[in-house]
Scaffold this motif. Structure first.
Motif, PDB file in Angstrom:
ATOM      1  N   PRO A   7       0.796  -1.230   0.000  1.00  5.67           N
ATOM      2  CA  PRO A   7       0.000   0.000   0.000  1.00  5.67           C
ATOM      3  C   PRO A   7       0.831   1.283   0.000  1.00  5.67           C
ATOM      4  N   GLU A   8       1.967   1.270   0.680  1.00 10.75           N
ATOM      5  CA  GLU A   8       2.778   2.493   0.728  1.00 10.75           C
ATOM      6  C   GLU A   8       3.351   2.826  -0.648  1.00 10.75           C
ATOM      7  N   SER A   9       3.808   1.813  -1.362  1.00 11.92           N
ATOM      8  CA  SER A   9       4.322   2.034  -2.712  1.00 11.92           C
ATOM      9  C   SER A   9       3.216   2.518  -3.647  1.00 11.92           C
ATOM     10  N   MET A  10       2.026   1.924  -3.521  1.00  7.65           N
ATOM     11  CA  MET A  10       0.892   2.356  -4.338  1.00  7.65           C
ATOM     12  C   MET A  10       0.541   3.806  -4.035  1.00  7.65           C
ATOM     13  N   MET A  11       0.580   4.167  -2.770  1.00  2.00           N
ATOM     14  CA  MET A  11       0.293   5.542  -2.378  1.00  2.00           C
ATOM     15  C   MET A  11       1.275   6.511  -3.028  1.00  2.00           C
ATOM     16  N   ARG A  12       2.558   6.156  -3.054  1.00  2.00           N
ATOM     17  CA  ARG A  12       3.566   7.033  -3.667  1.00  2.00           C
ATOM     18  C   ARG A  12       3.269   7.240  -5.151  1.00  2.00           C
ATOM     19  N   SER A  13       2.825   6.192  -5.810  1.00  2.00           N
ATOM     20  CA  SER A  13       2.485   6.291  -7.225  1.00  2.00           C
ATOM     21  C   SER A  13       1.319   7.253  -7.443  1.00  2.00           C
ATOM     22  N   TRP A  14       0.308   7.169  -6.581  1.00  2.00           N
ATOM     23  CA  TRP A  14      -0.857   8.056  -6.700  1.00  2.00           C
ATOM     24  C   TRP A  14      -0.519   9.483  -6.279  1.00  2.00           C
ATOM     25  N   GLU A  15       0.422   9.648  -5.372  1.00  2.00           N
ATOM     26  CA  GLU A  15       0.890  11.000  -5.041  1.00  2.00           C
ATOM     27  C   GLU A  15       1.418  11.688  -6.297  1.00  2.00           C
ATOM     28  N   ARG A  16       2.224  10.966  -7.063  1.00  2.38           N
ATOM     29  CA  ARG A  16       2.766  11.515  -8.310  1.00  2.38           C
ATOM     30  C   ARG A  16       1.654  11.808  -9.306  1.00  2.38           C
ATOM     31  N   ALA A  17       0.709  10.883  -9.407  1.00  3.94           N
ATOM     32  CA  ALA A  17      -0.358  11.026 -10.397  1.00  3.94           C
ATOM     33  C   ALA A  17      -1.289  12.193 -10.078  1.00  3.94           C
ATOM     34  N   LEU A  18      -1.567  12.386  -8.790  1.00  9.26           N
ATOM     35  CA  LEU A  18      -2.515  13.427  -8.383  1.00  9.26           C
ATOM     36  C   LEU A  18      -1.840  14.745  -8.009  1.00  9.26           C
ATOM     37  N   GLY A  19      -0.526  14.703  -7.803  1.00 12.62           N
ATOM     38  CA  GLY A  19       0.174  15.911  -7.385  1.00 12.62           C
ATOM     39  C   GLY A  19      -0.186  16.336  -5.977  1.00 12.62           C
ATOM     40  N   LYS A  20      -0.508  15.353  -5.132  1.00  9.45           N
ATOM     41  CA  LYS A  20      -0.928  15.616  -3.759  1.00  9.45           C
ATOM     42  C   LYS A  20      -0.089  14.796  -2.786  1.00  9.45           C
ATOM     43  N   GLY A  21       0.154  15.356  -1.611  1.00 16.88           N
ATOM     44  CA  GLY A  21       0.842  14.621  -0.566  1.00 16.88           C
ATOM     45  C   GLY A  21      -0.107  13.702   0.173  1.00 16.88           C
ATOM     46  N   SER A  22       0.458  12.786   0.945  1.00 16.21           N
ATOM     47  CA  SER A  22      -0.340  11.799   1.661  1.00 16.21           C
ATOM     48  C   SER A  22      -0.207  11.988   3.162  1.00 16.21           C
ATOM     49  N   ILE A  23      -1.080  11.306   3.886  1.00 23.10           N
ATOM     50  CA  ILE A  23      -0.996  11.265   5.339  1.00 23.10           C
ATOM     51  C   ILE A  23      -1.210   9.822   5.781  1.00 23.10           C
ATOM     52  N   TYR A  24      -0.854   9.550   7.038  1.00 23.91           N
ATOM     53  CA  TYR A  24      -1.158   8.252   7.636  1.00 23.91           C
ATOM     54  C   TYR A  24      -2.155   8.518   8.750  1.00 23.91           C
ATOM     55  N   GLN A  25      -3.390   8.062   8.548  1.00 25.81           N
ATOM     56  CA  GLN A  25      -4.470   8.369   9.481  1.00 25.81           C
ATOM     57  C   GLN A  25      -5.379   7.164   9.611  1.00 25.81           C
ATOM     58  N   ASP A  26      -5.854   6.908  10.834  1.00 26.50           N
ATOM     59  CA  ASP A  26      -6.723   5.755  11.096  1.00 26.50           C
ATOM     60  C   ASP A  26      -6.068   4.455  10.631  1.00 26.50           C
ATOM     61  N   ASN A  27      -4.744   4.370  10.838  1.00 26.93           N
ATOM     62  CA  ASN A  27      -3.964   3.181  10.459  1.00 26.93           C
ATOM     63  C   ASN A  27      -4.000   2.904   8.964  1.00 26.93           C
ATOM     64  N   GLN A  28      -4.151   3.976   8.164  1.00 30.11           N
ATOM     65  CA  GLN A  28      -4.206   3.818   6.711  1.00 30.11           C
ATOM     66  C   GLN A  28      -3.425   4.932   6.026  1.00 30.11           C
ATOM     67  N   PHE A  29      -2.779   4.572   4.925  1.00 28.23           N
ATOM     68  CA  PHE A  29      -2.202   5.585   4.052  1.00 28.23           C
ATOM     69  C   PHE A  29      -3.334   6.187   3.224  1.00 28.23           C
ATOM     70  N   GLN A  30      -3.380   7.511   3.129  1.00 31.74           N
ATOM     71  CA  GLN A  30      -4.448   8.124   2.343  1.00 31.74           C
ATOM     72  C   GLN A  30      -4.036   9.478   1.787  1.00 31.74           C
ATOM     73  N   ILE A  31      -4.667   9.826   0.681  1.00 28.54           N
ATOM     74  CA  ILE A  31      -4.499  11.134   0.061  1.00 28.54           C
ATOM     75  C   ILE A  31      -5.826  11.860   0.190  1.00 28.54           C
ATOM     76  N   GLN A  32      -5.792  12.995   0.872  1.00 30.46           N
ATOM     77  CA  GLN A  32      -7.002  13.774   1.092  1.00 30.46           C
ATOM     78  C   GLN A  32      -7.237  14.708  -0.089  1.00 30.46           C
ATOM     79  N   LEU A  33      -8.440  14.642  -0.647  1.00 32.34           N
ATOM     80  CA  LEU A  33      -8.866  15.562  -1.690  1.00 32.34           C
ATOM     81  C   LEU A  33     -10.011  16.407  -1.133  1.00 32.34           C
ATOM     82  N   GLU A  34     -10.567  17.271  -1.947  1.00 33.83           N
ATOM     83  CA  GLU A  34     -11.667  18.118  -1.484  1.00 33.83           C
ATOM     84  C   GLU A  34     -12.904  17.264  -1.207  1.00 33.83           C
ATOM     85  N   GLY A  35     -13.263  17.131   0.065  1.00 33.95           N
ATOM     86  CA  GLY A  35     -14.455  16.378   0.441  1.00 33.95           C
ATOM     87  C   GLY A  35     -14.401  14.898   0.126  1.00 33.95           C
ATOM     88  N   SER A  36     -13.226  14.370  -0.150  1.00 29.88           N
ATOM     89  CA  SER A  36     -13.092  12.965  -0.539  1.00 29.88           C
ATOM     90  C   SER A  36     -11.656  12.518  -0.315  1.00 29.88           C
TER      91      SER A  36
END
Length: 250
Positions: A168-197
């Motif tokens: 999951p961490e490697s997948m998150m890094r790939s999506w960070e590049r694709a979306l141009g957004k940074g990630s966080i680790y919250q609720d025991n999960q890697f996630q990228i926060q977008l507007e309202g989603s």
């Protein structure tokens, strides 16, 4: 940037559409004849001002058909996010070395719709599309008149997608590049926060391999929806499943 549409792929479109519409009391706004370009048929269903789409292959040798085979059945297929400035996003994606496999630029009925599909091999987990609409509240992929089909008695909007993989961490890094957004680790999960989603990255625990595990949907009464899903045979291990996707109620 926010999630605007989430897409399922199914061997048979109508049974999945029927389950979605029955459980969430929503209705189809549009069947897009233009999607035959991809060898598919579809149905686009508003969930508030976000959308579910179900696509099914109706020709041989389609990308969607191969995806069904690879993941052994129905499942999540695409994530479509909306941005205000597609020109800048496209330049950023190209600078990252991410391939673009399809471009759209359409003007109809006073709506200007643009989109880029990123190469799945460069992103992973799903086909990611970055779209823009002018005016921003429009959504041409659901027609110019989708608002008359909005029903919010049961659900209000889609607000998340979960991507599963072995790493999951490697997948998150790939999506960070694709979306141009940074990630966080919250609720025991890697996630990228977008507007309202958000896009959440989880471990593959069902053996289906890399792909979409779940959609998040905001509902008015979780217990009532779960009870209804149970009566319709759509619950497995306490969770709602439709079209090979877990629907997380929030």
């Amino acid at each position: 940037m926010r999630i605007r549409q989430l897409v399922l792929v199914a061997g048979q479109r109508d049974s999945v559409v029927d389950d979605l519409c029955s459980l969430f009391e929503i209705e189809v706004a549009f069947y897009d004849p233009g999607i035959i370009h991809f060898g598919l048929e579809n149905a686009v269903i508003p969930v508030g001002d976000t959308f579910l789409e179900v696509v099914s292959p109706i020709q041989e040798e389609t990308t969607a058909g191969r995806y069904l085979e690879r993941r052994n059945g129905n499942g999540g297929y695409m994530v479509i996010v909306q941005t205000e400035d597609l020109k800048s996003e496209k330049a950023r994606v190209e600078a990252e070395g991410i391939g673009i496999v399809w471009n759209a630029d359409r003007e109809e009925e006073g709506i200007h719709a643009q989109a880029i599909h990123l190469h799945p091999r460069d992103v992973g987990g799903a086909i990611l599309s970055i779209d823009s609409m002018t005016p921003a509240k429009a959504w041409l992929w659901a027609s110019s008149s989708w608002e008359k089909n909005v029903r919010t008695e049961v659900c209000n909007y889609l607000n998340g997608v979960h991507i599963q993989s072995k790493d999951p961490e490697s997948m998150m890094r790939s999506w960070e590049r694709a979306l141009g957004k940074g990630s966080i680790y919250q609720d025991n999960q890697f996630q990228i926060q977008l507007e309202g989603s958000k896009v959440v990255f989880v471990e593959d625990t069902d053996g289906r391999g890399e792909g979409i595990e779940a959609f998040e949907i905001n509902v008015n009464d979780k217990e009532k929806v779960l009870e209804s899903a149970q009566s319709k045979g759509l619950v497995r291990n306490g969770e709602v499943y439709i079209g090979g996707v877990k629907f997380l109620l929030n």
